[in-house]
Scaffold this motif. Sequence first.
Motif, PDB file in Angstrom:
ATOM      1  N   PHE A 284      37.360  43.113  46.911  1.00 18.87           N
ATOM      2  CA  PHE A 284      37.946  43.134  45.572  1.00 18.87           C
ATOM      3  C   PHE A 284      37.871  44.534  44.960  1.00 18.87           C
ATOM      4  O   PHE A 284      38.838  45.021  44.363  1.00 18.87           O
ATOM      5  N   SER A 288      40.980  46.908  44.016  1.00 18.41           N
ATOM      6  CA  SER A 288      41.068  47.296  42.598  1.00 18.41           C
ATOM      7  C   SER A 288      41.132  48.803  42.445  1.00 18.41           C
ATOM      8  O   SER A 288      41.942  49.332  41.667  1.00 18.41           O
ATOM      9  N   VAL A 309      40.641  45.105  38.292  1.00 15.70           N
ATOM     10  CA  VAL A 309      39.837  43.998  38.842  1.00 15.70           C
ATOM     11  C   VAL A 309      40.346  42.660  38.324  1.00 15.70           C
ATOM     12  O   VAL A 309      40.510  41.689  39.086  1.00 15.70           O
ATOM     13  N   VAL A 310      40.627  42.582  37.009  1.00 16.42           N
ATOM     14  CA  VAL A 310      41.151  41.341  36.424  1.00 16.42           C
ATOM     15  C   VAL A 310      42.499  40.984  37.035  1.00 16.42           C
ATOM     16  O   VAL A 310      42.789  39.812  37.321  1.00 16.42           O
ATOM     17  N   VAL A 313      41.966  39.533  40.539  1.00 17.53           N
ATOM     18  CA  VAL A 313      41.484  38.147  40.451  1.00 17.53           C
ATOM     19  C   VAL A 313      42.625  37.214  40.069  1.00 17.53           C
ATOM     20  O   VAL A 313      42.751  36.103  40.604  1.00 17.53           O
ATOM     21  N   SER A 314      43.484  37.653  39.151  1.00 19.21           N
ATOM     22  CA  SER A 314      44.641  36.840  38.763  1.00 19.21           C
ATOM     23  C   SER A 314      45.593  36.641  39.930  1.00 19.21           C
ATOM     24  O   SER A 314      46.241  35.594  40.033  1.00 19.21           O
ATOM     25  N   GLN A 316      44.740  36.144  43.015  1.00 17.05           N
ATOM     26  CA  GLN A 316      44.216  35.032  43.809  1.00 17.05           C
ATOM     27  C   GLN A 316      44.489  33.679  43.146  1.00 17.05           C
ATOM     28  O   GLN A 316      44.601  32.666  43.831  1.00 17.05           O
TER      29      GLN A 316
END
Length: 415
Positions: A284, A288, A309-310, A313-314, A316
């Motif tokens: 990750f 990122s 990073v956010v 994650v979104s 995924q």
Amino acid sequence: MRHSVLDCQAPYSWDVEDMGSYGPGWNSSAHTNVSLPPSPWQYQSQGKLRAPPTWGSVVLYRGGGFVADLGPDLETAMSVLQYLFDNTWLDVYTRAVFVEFTVYNANINLFCIVTIMMETAAVGAFQFYSKLQAVRLYQSTGGLSAFVMASEAIYFLFILYYMFVQGKLMKQQKWEYFRCKWNLLELAIIILSWSALSVFIKRTLLGNRDMEFYHDHKDEFASFYDTAAADSVLGYLIAFLVLLATVKMWHLLRLNPKLHMITATLQRAWTDISGFIIVMIIMFLAYSVASNLMFGWKLYSYRTLMDAVVTMVSLQLGIFNYEEVLDYNPMLGAFLIGTCIVFMTFVVVNLFISVILVAFSEEQQYHKPSEEEEIVDLMLMKICSLLGIKCKKQEKDEGKENNCTASVGKKAPVD
């Protein structure tokens, strides 16, 4: 160069911020009227505006500034904007522009506090940033308001009871009390509950203050920023409370055989799970950092490492804007998204699930019920026998006894 060039466009800082009073067109020699309402050319302090300092993508801005009220309707707003444009209200010394307004949706009973910010680092190009905060100030609307208030009162009665119980335990165990993780869990729930109640009261008082100011000054802008900030803190506290309550419920349901098996499965596979978690964190971070370096200077979703990073994650979770990446750079964008989906979703996550499934199958073969589970089964059997009901555990035990009796009572043939 600031000393050599008189008209130097320096970056923003609190030390060099202009706090003077001017006339239209930033004319310092013009007569300025300090009476109410203040002119857009007069600096207003942070306390008068009731606005805290604001973090931008460039620097931290003070809560005060030069303010222009756009009025309650479109015609007034257009005339004010035209007046500001004709007198060059935004010039080369402007470093940030804030647009704030609040709207209310009566259908869903929500206030939306909108903040639009444009900032520059003295190079001419403005960066755009927007923030939306939803707040429910009218709590007593709807048919379930009485039920919600009763539930909240019952919840805090339970909190008072648990405070009494934990106080007795703390008095008996003293420092040994803090060595038990479940005692610390109870203590954290109690502290967070009272913290949430205090923030809720503060949010209510701030909301009433802001609504009273709005009703008394309908032609002026009413800032709901403090109320929105308190509501945001309350949301975080409730989120942590739900997390701790879920952990406590898991602990209370540990006597259930299925939940006990799941817990034992996670304990069996924890070594492999921790290794996969480290691998996922590294991947990750790698994606990122790569996306932040490639797209951060152009796309808003990757402007900082935390935003990248956010966004990863979104990706995924399936909440991702593919078009902005592909439109900006089709080759690199497609490569980054494709490899992230293949390695993270199809390889690492599936291997992670496979490790848990293998541990679950092993636990099913070698699972032994805990002492607490056996005690609960014995209690259920006794209760069922008193009521004249046969439970599944009794039927299985009787079936085993019948099989054993049949095997022992079998007679061998005689020659």
